[in-house]
Design a protein around this motif. Sequence first.
Motif, mmCIF file in Angstrom:
data_model
loop_
_atom_site.group_PDB
_atom_site.id
_atom_site.type_symbol
_atom_site.label_atom_id
_atom_site.label_comp_id
_atom_site.label_asym_id
_atom_site.label_seq_id
_atom_site.Cartn_x
_atom_site.Cartn_y
_atom_site.Cartn_z
ATOM 1 N N CYS A 131 0.343 9.009 -2.996
ATOM 2 C CA CYS A 131 1.512 9.891 -2.792
ATOM 3 C C CYS A 131 1.367 11.137 -3.658
ATOM 4 C CB CYS A 131 2.809 9.163 -3.117
ATOM 5 S SG CYS A 131 3.389 8.045 -1.819
ATOM 6 N N CYS A 167 2.857 6.225 -7.059
ATOM 7 C CA CYS A 167 1.695 5.930 -6.210
ATOM 8 C C CYS A 167 0.655 7.049 -6.296
ATOM 9 C CB CYS A 167 2.173 5.740 -4.771
ATOM 10 S SG CYS A 167 0.842 5.701 -3.571
ATOM 11 N N HIS A 202 4.725 6.547 2.607
ATOM 12 C CA HIS A 202 4.255 5.502 1.689
ATOM 13 C C HIS A 202 4.468 4.127 2.317
ATOM 14 C CE1 HIS A 202 3.133 3.495 -2.011
ATOM 15 N NE2 HIS A 202 4.140 2.674 -1.756
ATOM 16 N N HIS A 216 -1.339 2.150 -1.107
ATOM 17 C CA HIS A 216 -0.812 3.099 -0.135
ATOM 18 C C HIS A 216 -1.802 2.990 1.027
ATOM 19 C CE1 HIS A 216 1.004 7.266 0.869
ATOM 20 N NE2 HIS A 216 0.128 7.007 1.827
HETATM 21 ZN ZN ZN Z 1 2.061 6.177 -1.695
#
Ligand code: ZN
Length: 120
Positions: free
Chosen positions: A11, A8, A50, A105
């Motif tokens: 992230c 991600c 997340h 996200h």
């Molecule tokens: Zn994420």
Amino acid sequence: MNAHDPNCLFCKIIAGQIPSKKVYEDQDLFAFHDIHPWAPVHFLLVPKLHIPSMAQLTPEHEHLMGKLMVLAPKLALELGCNPYPEGGFRVVCNTGAEGGQEVHHLHVHVMGGPRPWLRG
Ligand code: ZN
Ligand code: AMP
């Protein structure tokens, strides 16, 4: 759903693996300038956890999301949005393909500053 998704983008930004212009961080939340701003002030405010989108929210996220919403106006003012009611800001949370979400996200866009804006 893992707390951190190694694939991600956000992230990775939160973990410092991809650079960003950070504007805020605490143990639960992270905020950074949008790389393609639509408005004089345009930052993204995200939970560190997340969560792919608003569609995955459950009652256990109520405190986290309440904290995020209470932080948004404080950061907006700190980053240069003019005070309410003449100023203000816009909060947008795109959710899913038809909601225009590109990064999965959960994030809210906070946009403000004098108009005209590029978009919105
Ligand atoms: Zn994420
Ligand atoms: P959304 O369409 O709501 O998923 O919005 C994703 C937003 O992330 C867009 O406004 C992008 O400009 C922004 N964005 C994408 N990559 C980055 C990045 N590396 N740093 C900051 N913002 C980004």
